[in-house]
Design an enzyme around this catalytic site. Sequence first.
Site, short mmCIF file in Angstrom:
data_model
loop_
_atom_site.label_atom_id
_atom_site.label_comp_id
_atom_site.label_asym_id
_atom_site.label_seq_id
_atom_site.Cartn_x
_atom_site.Cartn_y
_atom_site.Cartn_z
N GLU A 90 0.81 -1.21 0.00
CA GLU A 90 0.00 0.00 0.00
C GLU A 90 0.85 1.27 0.00
OE1 GLU A 90 -4.26 -1.23 2.02
OE2 GLU A 90 -3.01 0.27 2.98
N CYS A 103 3.02 8.54 1.37
CA CYS A 103 3.56 7.62 2.36
C CYS A 103 3.93 6.32 1.64
CB CYS A 103 2.47 7.39 3.41
SG CYS A 103 2.89 6.18 4.62
N CYS A 110 6.83 -7.04 7.38
CA CYS A 110 7.91 -6.44 8.18
C CYS A 110 8.40 -7.46 9.20
CB CYS A 110 7.42 -5.19 8.90
SG CYS A 110 8.73 -4.35 9.82
N CYS A 114 6.23 -5.55 15.60
CA CYS A 114 5.72 -4.68 16.65
C CYS A 114 4.29 -5.10 17.00
CB CYS A 114 5.75 -3.22 16.20
SG CYS A 114 7.42 -2.70 15.80
N CYS A 117 1.12 -3.22 15.44
CA CYS A 117 1.17 -2.88 14.01
C CYS A 117 0.62 -4.01 13.17
CB CYS A 117 2.61 -2.56 13.62
SG CYS A 117 2.83 -2.34 11.83
N CYS A 337 -1.00 6.23 7.70
CA CYS A 337 0.06 5.29 7.35
C CYS A 337 0.08 4.09 8.28
CB CYS A 337 1.41 5.96 7.47
SG CYS A 337 1.87 6.88 6.04
N1 SAH Z 1 8.72 0.73 10.27
C1 SAH Z 1 8.84 2.11 10.47
C2 SAH Z 1 7.98 2.93 9.53
C3 SAH Z 1 6.61 2.39 9.20
S1 SAH Z 1 5.43 2.48 10.50
C4 SAH Z 1 8.53 2.47 11.91
O1 SAH Z 1 8.06 1.61 12.64
O2 SAH Z 1 8.83 3.59 12.31
C5 SAH Z 1 5.04 4.21 10.54
C6 SAH Z 1 4.47 4.67 11.86
O3 SAH Z 1 3.16 4.11 12.06
C7 SAH Z 1 5.32 4.23 13.05
O4 SAH Z 1 5.54 5.30 13.94
C8 SAH Z 1 4.47 3.16 13.67
O5 SAH Z 1 4.76 3.03 15.02
C9 SAH Z 1 3.07 3.67 13.40
N2 SAH Z 1 2.03 2.65 13.54
C10 SAH Z 1 2.09 1.34 13.24
N3 SAH Z 1 0.95 0.71 13.57
C11 SAH Z 1 0.13 1.65 14.07
C12 SAH Z 1 -1.20 1.66 14.58
N4 SAH Z 1 -1.94 0.53 14.62
N5 SAH Z 1 -1.72 2.81 15.02
C13 SAH Z 1 -1.01 3.96 14.96
N6 SAH Z 1 0.25 4.04 14.49
C14 SAH Z 1 0.82 2.90 14.06
FE1 SF4 Z 2 7.50 -2.87 11.08
FE2 SF4 Z 2 5.12 -2.03 11.83
FE3 SF4 Z 2 7.10 -2.14 13.60
FE4 SF4 Z 2 7.18 -0.28 11.67
S1 SF4 Z 2 5.66 -0.43 13.29
S2 SF4 Z 2 8.85 -1.63 12.34
S3 SF4 Z 2 6.20 -1.43 9.99
S4 SF4 Z 2 6.17 -3.89 12.55
#
Ligand code: SAH
Ligand code: SF4
Length: 342
Positions: A90, A103, A110, A114, A117, A337
């Site tokens: 996406e 974005c 990934c 996390c 996420c 994003c």
């Molecule tokens: N992997 C990188 C960039 C992609 S995620 C990172 O983790 O920084 C981009 C942002 O979206 C990150 O700050 C991440 O913590 C946030 N994010 C991921 N899942 C989310 C969710 N369910 N709600 C809000 N923010 C989220």
């Molecule tokens: Fe990967 Fe999602 Fe963690 Fe960013 S927030 S590092 S996309 S698992």
Amino acid sequence: MKQSFYKLTHSNLAFLLKERNLNASGANLLFNWHYKKKNTSACITDLSKDTIGYLSENFDFELPKIDQAHESSDKTVKFLFELKDGNKVETVLIPFNNRYSICLSSQVGCAMKCSFCFTGTQGYKRNLSTDEIVGQYLEVYRWLEKNRPNDGKILNIVFMGQGEPLHNFDNVKDACDIFISQAGSSVATQKITVSTSGYLPGLKRWIDEMPQVNLALSLHSPFTEKRDELIPINKNYPLSDILDYIDQIPLRKKQFIIYEYLLIEGFNDSIDDAHETAKLLVGKEAHINLIPFNPFPGSKYKRPSSKRVLAFQKIFDSYKIPALIRSTKGDDVLAACGQLKT
Ligand code: SAH
Ligand code: SF4
């Protein structure tokens, strides 16, 4: 086998042409044609016959295709790209001060897993190639010209879609290099932001190798135990090491590091969490982006009330750390994003 033209940085292309005794200024013409003018057809203007022959024999000019475009009422558009191997990623286009931010995704899935996420729950499939990253930008740019010809163009590029960009360092770096190339789209370095969860092996290459683009760190908690739960790689690469490293990054005038803080109800949204976070960042060139958690089916966390988010934000005033809440989808890169699902 032909390789993608869109993998080549300007200096790689100039080198290849020179190596074959072709006029290296062809690199300028080609970057102008494909990245500044954003043509899809092959470039023939002003190139020598030999250069045209070399290009058509060795390179393809295919880009990932837009499979679906979901337009929301606030002008945000989510694109689903279909890649050659059938995988999908996406890209989100977000309205921003009469223009747009884009974005970009950097990986399919990934590896960082996390806990909050959606992408992380899918696991890692593969890195995106440079052309697949650059392609998201070019195709969305063209979509915008075709579908919203009277609107402003793309101003900011953020790597906040699917994937950990510093885990795909080489291709993300080359994509940034292509974006900022003077002969091509010539995006200013200040307009590009790479967001990382704190993948230290990638971060350690930042100073020497990455063009001077902006860095965003997903902080999410100043406490080891909580950050370990949210971002499991914190156990391998502790926050203190990451912050030490980030402090060494030379910044331009008026440049700052962006710290992203995901707010989860009853987990990391207390006044104490805010004070400890502020203490960690006070005295640094830091901006905080507060991102209320975006729930997805099956997620175990909750989004805090806006009252709680405001109270959290207020704490940073007394430390003189600018803190922005990123919540409404339209003017927000992060919220839109963070929710990416394929
Ligand atoms: N992997 C990188 C960039 C992609 S995620 C990172 O983790 O920084 C981009 C942002 O979206 C990150 O700050 C991440 O913590 C946030 N994010 C991921 N899942 C989310 C969710 N369910 N709600 C809000 N923010 C989220
Ligand atoms: Fe990967 Fe999602 Fe963690 Fe960013 S927030 S590092 S996309 S698992």
